[in-house]
Enzyme design. Structure first.
Site, PDB file in Angstrom:
ATOM      1  CG  ASP A 130      -2.088  -0.908   1.104  1.00 27.94           C
ATOM      2  OD1 ASP A 130      -2.912  -0.980   2.031  1.00 27.94           O
ATOM      3  OD2 ASP A 130      -2.174  -1.566   0.039  1.00 27.94           O
TER       4      ASP A 130
ATOM      5  CE  LYS B 254      -9.536   4.485   3.326  1.00 32.91           C
ATOM      6  NZ  LYS B 254      -9.256   3.138   2.757  1.00 32.91           N
TER       7      LYS B 254
ATOM      8  NE  ARG C 107     -14.964   2.286  -4.760  1.00 30.51           N
ATOM      9  CZ  ARG C 107     -14.227   2.694  -3.723  1.00 30.51           C
ATOM     10  NH1 ARG C 107     -14.620   3.730  -3.005  1.00 30.51           N
ATOM     11  NH2 ARG C 107     -13.135   2.068  -3.388  1.00 30.51           N
TER      12      ARG C 107
ATOM     13  CB  SER D 268     -12.289   7.143  -4.075  1.00 33.03           C
ATOM     14  OG  SER D 268     -11.186   6.616  -3.392  1.00 33.03           O
ATOM     15  CG  LEU D 269     -12.847   8.273   1.767  1.00 36.37           C
ATOM     16  CD1 LEU D 269     -12.477   7.422   2.964  1.00 36.37           C
ATOM     17  CD2 LEU D 269     -13.550   9.540   2.217  1.00 36.37           C
TER      18      LEU D 269
ATOM     19  CG  ASP E 238      -1.246   4.758  -0.254  1.00 36.52           C
ATOM     20  OD1 ASP E 238      -1.350   4.328   0.913  1.00 36.52           O
ATOM     21  OD2 ASP E 238      -2.107   4.548  -1.141  1.00 36.52           O
TER      22      ASP E 238
ATOM     23  CD  GLU F 120     -14.818  -0.896   2.769  1.00 35.54           C
ATOM     24  OE1 GLU F 120     -15.528   0.108   2.541  1.00 35.54           O
ATOM     25  OE2 GLU F 120     -13.810  -1.153   2.105  1.00 35.54           O
TER      26      GLU F 120
ATOM     27  CE  LYS G 122     -17.558   8.860   6.729  1.00 38.68           C
ATOM     28  NZ  LYS G 122     -18.641   7.838   6.762  1.00 38.68           N
TER      29      LYS G 122
HETATM   30  N1  LIG Z   1     -16.340   5.023   7.865  1.00 33.73           N
HETATM   31  C1  LIG Z   1     -16.178   5.247   6.578  1.00 33.73           C
HETATM   32  O1  LIG Z   1     -16.704   6.168   5.995  1.00 33.73           O
HETATM   33  C2  LIG Z   1     -15.344   4.300   5.785  1.00 33.73           C
HETATM   34  C3  LIG Z   1     -14.780   3.199   6.412  1.00 33.73           C
HETATM   35  N2  LIG Z   1     -14.014   2.316   5.724  1.00 33.73           N
HETATM   36  C4  LIG Z   1     -13.771   2.480   4.411  1.00 33.73           C
HETATM   37  N3  LIG Z   1     -12.977   1.553   3.787  1.00 33.73           N
HETATM   38  C5  LIG Z   1     -14.323   3.584   3.715  1.00 33.73           C
HETATM   39  C6  LIG Z   1     -14.198   3.898   2.331  1.00 33.73           C
HETATM   40  C7  LIG Z   1     -14.883   5.014   2.002  1.00 33.73           C
HETATM   41 BR1  LIG Z   1     -14.988   5.749   0.251  1.00 33.73          BR
HETATM   42  S1  LIG Z   1     -15.685   5.709   3.329  1.00 33.73           S
HETATM   43  C8  LIG Z   1     -15.105   4.475   4.405  1.00 33.73           C
END
Ligand SMILES: NC(=O)c1cnc(N)c2cc(Br)sc12
Length: 326
Positions: free
Chosen positions: A42, A123, A144, A91-92, A46, A178, A294
């Protein structure tokens, strides 16, 4: 080879490096998203991805439609019916240091004009999925895919115990989350596969992806998959006004949510949450590869919206690769 500072680059040098990064990153993405078998660490992925983002920010004329910075996720595997996501599954954005996280917050606060409460969430190291309910009844599950077109995995998700087939209210709603394989299930699966002379999965994320994106539903059913739900496509159907209250409402509706969420009223609160779960990580029953913060007010999420790829109201802080045995 040492990376040349981008500020000292001319555009043709930058284009050559960017083209090489695009080819390499897209090959790694194909292995990860389409074949459920990444063959790069990863942090290496990244780091190369962050370099391409920096080159494209310095030289926007280098951005191409097939650049991994413009794409979400993978494609649709042969044998699966396609599902159109009316509201894209995004995605994020990723950051890798508390300084970068502070910069994200400072930009957001400057944009909003006042301090922002965040909901901190883990996450989960799994596979993104979307669940559609009509009048409270589960009608479809999908991956997705590339963010706008995913795979129909309805039969497979029906076998996952943590996914309710009927909600406690007759809502028509699309919920995102997830799918993951708990560490214990992963270890037991690989033990069985090794004893049977079969190939083993590299990590729980690959095992979850390979088990969910299965054309044989009986295989999915025996893989002990689970889910945490954490986002909604359209905010209308629910009553919550904050992300944290939405997770509680999800639980009341019958979904499984991750209980480790916490509202942060300052960046110090966020950093404390990060430190706590970086320490807790080896003892969790499931894999995590970071935390997600968030903006907690849902009206603010709606107001900020998203780019072509990522929400403006959330960011992922990525942990270093997991040295712990899974
Ligand atoms: N809690 C969350 O929003 C979250 C948790 N785990 C993930 N792998 C992801 C991916 C996205 Br895109 S959001 C999110």
């Amino acid at each position: 080879m040492a990376e040349q500072p981008i500020t000292a680059m001319d555009v043709s040098t930058a284009e050559t490096e960017a083209a090489g990064l695009r080819v390499q990153l897209n090959q790694w993405r194909k292995d990860y998203y389409d074949n459920d078998a990444p063959n790069v660490e990863d942090d290496i992925y990244d780091r190369n991805y962050a370099r391409l983002v920096a080159l494209e920010q310095a030289f926007p004329q280098l951005i191409t439609p097939d650049s991994p910075t413009q794409l979400v996720g993978g494609t649709v595997k042969a044998g699966f019916t396609k599902v159109q996501h009316e509201i894209p599954m995004l995605s994020l954005g990723d950051v890798f240091s508390q300084a970068e996280l502070q910069e994200f917050n400072d930009r957001l606060v400057q944009n909003v004009g006042e301090p922002v409460d965040y909901n901190c969430e883990l996450k989960i190291d799994g596979l993104a999925l979307s669940l559609r309910y009509e009048n409270g009844v589960l009608v479809q599950g999908s991956t997705r895919g590339n963010g706008t077109v995913g795979e129909d995995i309805t039969k497979n998700i029906m076998t996952i115990e943590s996914i309710p087939h009927q909600l406690t209210k007759p809502l028509t709603i699309d919920v995102r989350g997830e799918c993951y394989m708990p560490k214990a299930a992963f270890a037991a699966l690989n033990e069985r596969r090794e004893a049977a002379g079969e190939s083993v999965f590299a990590n729980p994320r690959n095992a979850a992806a390979g088990s969910l994106r299965q054309l044989d539903t009986k295989v999915t059913a025996e893989r002990q998959l689970s889910t945490f739900m954490y986002n909604i496509a359209d905010y209308e159907p629910i009553t919550a006004r904050t992300q944290s209250d939405m997770l509680t409402e999800f639980a009341d509706l019958g979904f499984t949510i991750n209980p480790a969420f916490k509202v942060a009223h300052s960046m110090d609160d966020v950093f404390q949450y990060i430190d706590h779960y970086q320490n807790e990580r080896p003892d969790l029953a499931y894999g995590i590869d970071g935390i997600v913060i968030k903006a907690n007010p849902l009206p603010l999420q709606r107001q900020l919206g998203a780019t072509v790829k990522v929400p403006r109201w959330a960011i992922a802080f990525k942990f270093p690769p997991d040295e712990q045995p899974t």
